[in-house]
Scaffold this motif. Structure first.
Motif, short mmCIF file in Angstrom:
data_model
loop_
_atom_site.label_atom_id
_atom_site.label_comp_id
_atom_site.label_asym_id
_atom_site.label_seq_id
_atom_site.Cartn_x
_atom_site.Cartn_y
_atom_site.Cartn_z
N VAL A 1 0.44 -0.87 -0.19
CA VAL A 1 0.21 -0.26 0.40
C VAL A 1 0.92 1.28 -0.06
O VAL A 1 1.92 1.90 0.69
N VAL A 2 0.60 1.87 -0.86
CA VAL A 2 0.93 3.06 -1.10
C VAL A 2 0.62 4.14 -0.52
O VAL A 2 -0.32 4.31 -1.10
N ARG A 3 0.33 5.28 0.98
CA ARG A 3 -0.15 6.32 0.70
C ARG A 3 -0.05 7.25 0.08
O ARG A 3 1.23 7.75 -0.98
N TRP A 4 -0.60 8.74 0.54
CA TRP A 4 -0.53 9.86 -0.85
C TRP A 4 0.50 10.75 -0.95
O TRP A 4 0.84 10.61 -1.49
N ASP A 5 0.95 10.13 0.67
CA ASP A 5 2.22 10.91 0.31
C ASP A 5 3.31 10.17 0.37
O ASP A 5 4.77 10.46 0.24
N GLY A 6 3.66 8.95 0.03
CA GLY A 6 5.04 7.95 -0.75
C GLY A 6 4.94 7.18 0.64
O GLY A 6 5.89 6.13 0.68
#
Length: 312
Positions: free
Chosen positions: A251-256
């Motif tokens: 999973v990659v969050r919006w901020d990387g």
């Protein structure tokens, strides 16, 4: 493709705990190359290796902002910085991971709030990636629905925890808004003979089979599949097996920031940051290996300890 479905059907028979495997894996991993990748990942898990092969699927969070405040939702109460994924970062993730065959564009927020969500889907589709979105559907205007169909979105899942008054009580918006949006999408899909799959995603927010039945009955004819899930993050029965997701996805969050799975809503198991390191490196980094090792040794982290087997 028919041979692949037979193979996945056999896999679904072996891993009978997850009845969705035989139905969904042909979509998520539609080529022999991706089948091999999935086989390698799960084979390494089976033999007790804390390393995996490479990420096959990926969840990317376009934004963690949401336009609703659902009564059952805990994610919007999480104390974390909010924002939108940089489009250049998004493209770099996909460009440097050509093995990815499945992308889910959702995590803690509403994906249709991202100003470039149409471009994000189109970019992935140009790479022959199966793209799925989970949404509350309120922002799915006619214009956006037309765009989704034109660029070939593969799957859209609408979050449902009730209909009519029950829906409005939980979501705080009129049920007819969702119904009108979905009805328009279905009408245009059928007119264009699009292969878009429409799903109803039902979180079991309480023990109420009558409510579940009311949703299924009301949506009969509107969905291609229905998922009934425990409330994510809620304590379920104690975990007794290793999580398949740890050897398969990231999973990659919006901020990387990279996490092992979407159930880790509060980011307790950070594995790395794609702004600093490549996703392939992070997938087998010391932190990722340590998480898998804890599962192999039945020392489950708190977020995993009571996670329902449905999620992995």
């Amino acid at each position: 493709m028919r041979a692949l479905k037979v193979i996945y059907s056999l896999i679904g028979t072996i891993f009978y705990q997850d009845k969705r495997i035989a139905k969904r894996l042909p979509d998520y991993f539609p080529t022999y190359r991706s089948l091999l990748g999935e086989f390698m990942n799960q084979f390494l898990r089976y033999i007790g290796s804390s390393r995996s092969f490479r990420p096959q699927g990926i969840i990317i969070e376009p934004t963690n902002y949401c336009n609703l405040r659902c009564a059952h939702c805990t994610t919007q109460a999480i104390d974390e910085e909010k924002g939108y994924m940089d489009y250049d970062l998004y493209r770099r993730i996909l460009d440097t991971n050509p093995q990815i065959t499945c992308l889910i564009l959702t995590r803690n927020g509403e994906p249709f709030l991202h100003p470039k969500i149409v471009d994000m889907i189109a970019y992935a589709k140009n790479k022959n990636i199966y793209v799925s979105i989970y949404t509350n559907g309120i922002l799915l205007s006619k214009e956006k629905a037309d765009s989704m169909l034109n660029i070939g979105l593969d799957e859209i899942n609408f979050s449902l925890e009730g209909v009519d008054e029950e829906y409005e009580k939980n979501k705080g918006v009129p049920y007819k808004m969702l119904k009108e949006n979905v009805d328009y999408l279905i009408k245009k899909r059928d007119l264009l003979k699009s292969r878009l799959r429409i799903g109803a995603n039902i979180a079991r927010i309480r023990d109420d089979d009558d409510n579940i039945k009311a949703i299924i009955d009301a949506w009969k004819g509107r969905y291609d599949h229905v998922h009934i899930e425990p409330l994510m993050g809620k304590r379920s029965s104690p975990r007794r097996t290793t999580c398949r997701t740890l050897w398969r996805n990231a999973v990659v969050r919006w901020d990387g920031v990279v996490l092992p799975c979407c159930v880790d809503m509060e980011a307790t198991l950070v594995m790395g940051d794609v702004r600093v390191n490549a996703l392939k490196e992070i997938f087998n980094s010391d932190k990722a290996i340590a998480i898998r090792k804890s599962h192999l040794e039945r020392r489950y982290p708190p977020v995993c300890k009571y996670c329902d087997i449905l999620f992995g």
